[in-house]
Design a protein around this motif. Structure first.
Motif, PDB file in Angstrom:
ATOM      1  N   ASN A 159      33.343  35.879   8.963  1.00  0.00           N
ATOM      2  CA  ASN A 159      33.841  36.210   7.635  1.00  0.00           C
ATOM      3  C   ASN A 159      33.692  34.995   6.731  1.00  0.00           C
ATOM      4  O   ASN A 159      34.593  34.175   6.618  1.00  0.00           O
ATOM      5  N   SER A 160      32.535  34.890   6.116  1.00  0.00           N
ATOM      6  CA  SER A 160      32.253  33.702   5.318  1.00  0.00           C
ATOM      7  C   SER A 160      32.969  33.756   3.966  1.00  0.00           C
ATOM      8  O   SER A 160      33.096  32.759   3.276  1.00  0.00           O
ATOM      9  N   ARG A 161      33.462  34.943   3.636  1.00  0.00           N
ATOM     10  CA  ARG A 161      34.142  35.123   2.354  1.00  0.00           C
ATOM     11  C   ARG A 161      35.589  34.618   2.398  1.00  0.00           C
ATOM     12  O   ARG A 161      36.154  34.213   1.389  1.00  0.00           O
ATOM     13  N   ALA A 162      36.165  34.636   3.590  1.00  0.00           N
ATOM     14  CA  ALA A 162      37.589  34.283   3.709  1.00  0.00           C
ATOM     15  C   ALA A 162      37.822  32.788   3.548  1.00  0.00           C
ATOM     16  O   ALA A 162      36.985  31.970   3.917  1.00  0.00           O
ATOM     17  N   GLU A 163      38.975  32.474   2.976  1.00  0.00           N
ATOM     18  CA  GLU A 163      39.431  31.084   2.999  1.00  0.00           C
ATOM     19  C   GLU A 163      39.984  30.858   4.397  1.00  0.00           C
ATOM     20  O   GLU A 163      40.682  31.720   4.934  1.00  0.00           O
ATOM     21  N   ILE A 164      39.684  29.726   4.992  1.00  0.00           N
ATOM     22  CA  ILE A 164      40.213  29.456   6.323  1.00  0.00           C
ATOM     23  C   ILE A 164      41.180  28.294   6.212  1.00  0.00           C
ATOM     24  O   ILE A 164      40.893  27.297   5.554  1.00  0.00           O
ATOM     25  N   VAL A 165      42.333  28.448   6.835  1.00  0.00           N
ATOM     26  CA  VAL A 165      43.321  27.384   6.724  1.00  0.00           C
ATOM     27  C   VAL A 165      43.983  27.168   8.079  1.00  0.00           C
ATOM     28  O   VAL A 165      44.250  28.115   8.816  1.00  0.00           O
ATOM     29  N   GLU A 166      44.166  25.898   8.415  1.00  0.00           N
ATOM     30  CA  GLU A 166      44.796  25.571   9.690  1.00  0.00           C
ATOM     31  C   GLU A 166      46.279  25.347   9.428  1.00  0.00           C
ATOM     32  O   GLU A 166      46.651  24.517   8.601  1.00  0.00           O
ATOM     33  N   VAL A 167      47.116  26.102  10.134  1.00  0.00           N
ATOM     34  CA  VAL A 167      48.564  25.979   9.930  1.00  0.00           C
ATOM     35  C   VAL A 167      49.239  25.674  11.260  1.00  0.00           C
ATOM     36  O   VAL A 167      48.914  26.277  12.282  1.00  0.00           O
ATOM     37  N   ASN A 168      50.158  24.724  11.243  1.00  0.00           N
ATOM     38  CA  ASN A 168      50.983  24.478  12.415  1.00  0.00           C
ATOM     39  C   ASN A 168      52.292  25.236  12.210  1.00  0.00           C
ATOM     40  O   ASN A 168      53.085  24.894  11.336  1.00  0.00           O
ATOM     41  N   GLY A 169      52.487  26.276  13.023  1.00  0.00           N
ATOM     42  CA  GLY A 169      53.651  27.139  12.855  1.00  0.00           C
ATOM     43  C   GLY A 169      54.961  26.432  13.158  1.00  0.00           C
ATOM     44  O   GLY A 169      56.021  26.826  12.672  1.00  0.00           O
ATOM     45  N   VAL A 170      54.902  25.385  13.974  1.00  0.00           N
ATOM     46  CA  VAL A 170      56.121  24.673  14.347  1.00  0.00           C
ATOM     47  C   VAL A 170      56.552  23.690  13.252  1.00  0.00           C
ATOM     48  O   VAL A 170      57.699  23.684  12.829  1.00  0.00           O
ATOM     49  N   THR A 171      55.597  22.886  12.780  1.00  0.00           N
ATOM     50  CA  THR A 171      55.956  21.874  11.777  1.00  0.00           C
ATOM     51  C   THR A 171      55.721  22.380  10.348  1.00  0.00           C
ATOM     52  O   THR A 171      56.228  21.796   9.404  1.00  0.00           O
ATOM     53  N   GLY A 172      54.927  23.417  10.216  1.00  0.00           N
ATOM     54  CA  GLY A 172      54.661  23.945   8.876  1.00  0.00           C
ATOM     55  C   GLY A 172      53.524  23.251   8.155  1.00  0.00           C
ATOM     56  O   GLY A 172      53.204  23.604   7.022  1.00  0.00           O
ATOM     57  N   SER A 173      52.889  22.274   8.789  1.00  0.00           N
ATOM     58  CA  SER A 173      51.825  21.592   8.060  1.00  0.00           C
ATOM     59  C   SER A 173      50.654  22.549   7.848  1.00  0.00           C
ATOM     60  O   SER A 173      50.306  23.322   8.739  1.00  0.00           O
ATOM     61  N   GLY A 174      50.097  22.512   6.666  1.00  0.00           N
ATOM     62  CA  GLY A 174      48.986  23.393   6.320  1.00  0.00           C
ATOM     63  C   GLY A 174      49.421  24.656   5.600  1.00  0.00           C
ATOM     64  O   GLY A 174      48.608  25.296   4.935  1.00  0.00           O
ATOM     65  N   VAL A 175      50.711  25.004   5.721  1.00  0.00           N
ATOM     66  CA  VAL A 175      51.163  26.272   5.132  1.00  0.00           C
ATOM     67  C   VAL A 175      51.063  26.229   3.600  1.00  0.00           C
ATOM     68  O   VAL A 175      50.905  27.258   2.945  1.00  0.00           O
ATOM     69  N   GLN A 176      51.075  25.020   3.058  1.00  0.00           N
ATOM     70  CA  GLN A 176      50.926  24.882   1.597  1.00  0.00           C
ATOM     71  C   GLN A 176      49.591  25.441   1.114  1.00  0.00           C
ATOM     72  O   GLN A 176      49.472  25.935   0.006  1.00  0.00           O
ATOM     73  N   TYR A 177      48.552  25.382   1.983  1.00  0.00           N
ATOM     74  CA  TYR A 177      47.250  25.926   1.582  1.00  0.00           C
ATOM     75  C   TYR A 177      47.247  27.439   1.633  1.00  0.00           C
ATOM     76  O   TYR A 177      46.646  28.095   0.795  1.00  0.00           O
ATOM     77  N   LEU A 178      47.951  27.978   2.633  1.00  0.00           N
ATOM     78  CA  LEU A 178      48.096  29.425   2.692  1.00  0.00           C
ATOM     79  C   LEU A 178      48.762  29.907   1.408  1.00  0.00           C
ATOM     80  O   LEU A 178      48.319  30.853   0.765  1.00  0.00           O
ATOM     81  N   LYS A 179      49.816  29.210   1.008  1.00  0.00           N
ATOM     82  CA  LYS A 179      50.534  29.579  -0.202  1.00  0.00           C
ATOM     83  C   LYS A 179      49.625  29.442  -1.425  1.00  0.00           C
ATOM     84  O   LYS A 179      49.594  30.317  -2.291  1.00  0.00           O
ATOM     85  N   ARG A 180      48.852  28.369  -1.447  1.00  0.00           N
ATOM     86  CA  ARG A 180      47.970  28.147  -2.591  1.00  0.00           C
ATOM     87  C   ARG A 180      46.965  29.294  -2.731  1.00  0.00           C
ATOM     88  O   ARG A 180      46.731  29.810  -3.822  1.00  0.00           O
ATOM     89  N   PHE A 181      46.380  29.712  -1.610  1.00  0.00           N
ATOM     90  CA  PHE A 181      45.394  30.794  -1.672  1.00  0.00           C
ATOM     91  C   PHE A 181      46.054  32.108  -2.082  1.00  0.00           C
ATOM     92  O   PHE A 181      45.481  32.886  -2.838  1.00  0.00           O
ATOM     93  N   ILE A 182      47.278  32.342  -1.581  1.00  0.00           N
ATOM     94  CA  ILE A 182      47.991  33.555  -1.972  1.00  0.00           C
ATOM     95  C   ILE A 182      48.260  33.534  -3.478  1.00  0.00           C
ATOM     96  O   ILE A 182      48.098  34.533  -4.174  1.00  0.00           O
TER      97      ILE A 182
END
Lengths: 230, 251
Positions: A159-182
């Motif tokens: 899926n080359s169209r999707a934004e890909i983001v690495e998130v650490n579910g325990v520490t939350g690092s990376g979740v800011q990018y998920l939020k940004r894309f949303i």
């Protein structure tokens, strides 16, 4: 107008952990959030979402595929989100065979995958990954950097169209990018007139309606046979 | 990617208090070690550097490149990553053969000759470990030392990353000096997290971690340089003994 985010992916990939981190971040940003969890047999996730201070409901699909169940209930869930004045309505779906994507054209589709599972997982799941807008890769801290990159590549190839983001579910690092894309995706629409992004597999054979006996004579409806060499 | 330095802007410790070091700039060609008790935040610090943290991790640290906030593409696109991170992991979990994995990896990093690159990594890894790794071996079946050797060779060769982060190189019974020599590059920024006193003294400067925060920054003294060479002699002696024992000799 609310934005609906549908989050799917294989069991134990970290969907609930990622959503919990996302809720914390959205709340600290002053956004109003509501969550609906669709599961098969049982769940306590709605409780843990309520602990985060957001309205949450759960639906159990029981004998029915949870993605079909979600499609059948989406309008009512969206109406509930509006009653709760949610700016962002997150719907987490357990999924079953991952052959379908519960995503619709007007909602934001997120697929959560963990890179601990198997490099072959992205190939095995269908539209839930290939039709998603954002692919989230979790558990990157449990593998080498090289493995995360190879996993990333295999997701991006499907899926080359999707934004890909690495998130650490325990520490939350990376979740800011998920939020940004949303935030960036323009999806604040009414659910009225919405459509699924892809067909769901038909599930209307005898076994869908409670048949237990094995053998051709008991089979009716849509029955597909394998090609087995003689 | 050409740049001269990275800067770590201080965040908070585990109690949410400002950490002592508020700003720390590391130039290319410098080696820093990170030392502190287990749980003191060492690995977290280098994760922050790897992710080019932007006040968005639990520590609230910020990483700048040449004094500026780096572009997001440097954080996500593997071919643009400027940080190679040798993590503490001792085993691979990906279900692929070594050769296939290395070729895929080279493609991610947009290497021109993936096949040659994979051969070169295997060759280097095999110099570091006792029992050689075959191209067709399953990644998951490698021993701790073999996995580690492959990770080290991959970090050293498969990246032209100017920043190398090393978390506990002394794991898994491989020759730490040979491993370090493989990783060192004159024009790189090297940050070594370690419990090993010799490695802790191998950098010109060392960051002391406490309670999740960067507590202090010390520069190598003349006296410590003497201690370092003593430790090196000891380490060589210990390796010699280990080699003989492994060969089945009596001492």
């Amino acid at each position: 107008m609310q934005k609906i985010v549908i989050i799917g992916g294989p069991p134990a990939a970290g969907k609930t952990a990622v959503i919990s981190q996302l809720i914390r971040l959205l709340k600290s940003d002053g956004k109003s959030v509501a969550v609906c969890k669709i599961d098969c047999l049982q769940t306590r996730d709605d409780e843990s979402y309520r602990m985060l201070g957001v309205p949450a409901i759960a639906g159990l699909s029981r004998d029915i595929c949870p993605d079909h169940f979600l499609a059948a209930n989406l309008e009512e869930i969206a109406a509930w989100g509006i009653r709760k004045a949610a700016e962002i309505l997150i719907i987490e779906t357990a999924g079953l065979c991952h052959r379908c994507a519960p995503a619709t054209k007007k909602t934001i589709a997120v697929c959560v995958l963990d890179c601990v599972s198997s490099i072959r997982v992205p190939d095995k799941i269908g539209p839930v990954l290939t039709d998603c807008d954002i692919a989230v890769i979790t558990k990157g801290d449990m593998v080498s950097q090289a493995e995360t990159e190879v996993f990333w590549q295999s997701v991006s190839a499907l899926n080359s169209r999707a934004e890909i983001v690495e998130v650490n579910g325990v520490t939350g690092s990376g979740v800011q990018y998920l939020k940004r894309f949303i935030d960036e995706i323009d999806a604040a629409h009414s659910i009225v007139g919405d459509e699924l992004r892809s067909d769901m597999p038909s599930a209307i054979c005898s076994y869908c309606i409670g048949e237990r006996r094995i053998g051709n004579m008991y089979q009716q409806g849509v029955v597909t046979k394998m090609e087995i060499p003689t | 990617m050409t740049f001269k330095s990275i800067t770590i802007l201080g965040g908070v410790d585990k109690d949410g208090k400002d950490e002592n070091i508020r700003a720390l700039t590391i130039e290319r060609g410098e080696i820093y070690s990170v030392i502190g008790f287990t749980g003191s935040g060492k690995s977290r610090l280098i994760r922050d550097i790897e992710q080019l943290a932007d006040r968005d991790t639990v520590t609230k640290r910020q990483i700048l490149i040449d004094g500026k906030t780096p572009d997001y593409s440097m954080r996500r696109d593997p071919s643009k990553k400027i940080v190679a991170h040798l993590t503490q992991n001792m085993n691979y979990i990906m279900d692929l053969q070594c050769g296939d994995f290395l070729r895929l990896r080279a493609e991610c990093r947009k290497m021109t000759d993936a096949k040659k690159n994979a051969e070169q990594i295997l060759e280097t890894a095999n110099k570091l470990c006792g029992e050689p790794i075959a191209d067709y071996a399953q990644l998951t079946s490698l021993s701790g030392g073999q996995s580690r050797a492959l990770m080290i060779a991959d970090t050293a060769i498969n990246t032209n990353a100017p920043i190398i982060l090393i978390d506990e190189i002394e794991n898994a019974g491989i020759d730490k000096k040979a491993a370090m020599d493989t990783l060192l590059g004159s024009d790189k920024i090297i940050i070594v997290v370690t419990h090993d006193p010799m490695l802790a003294l191998s950098g010109k400067k060392r960051i002391i971690m406490r309670n999740g925060g960067m507590d202090g920054l010390l520069t190598l003294t003349e006296k410590e340089k003497e201690v370092f060479s003593k430790l090196q002699t000891l380490s060589e002696y210990s390796l010699e003994v280990q080699r003989n024992l492994r060969l089945g000799k009596t001492l």
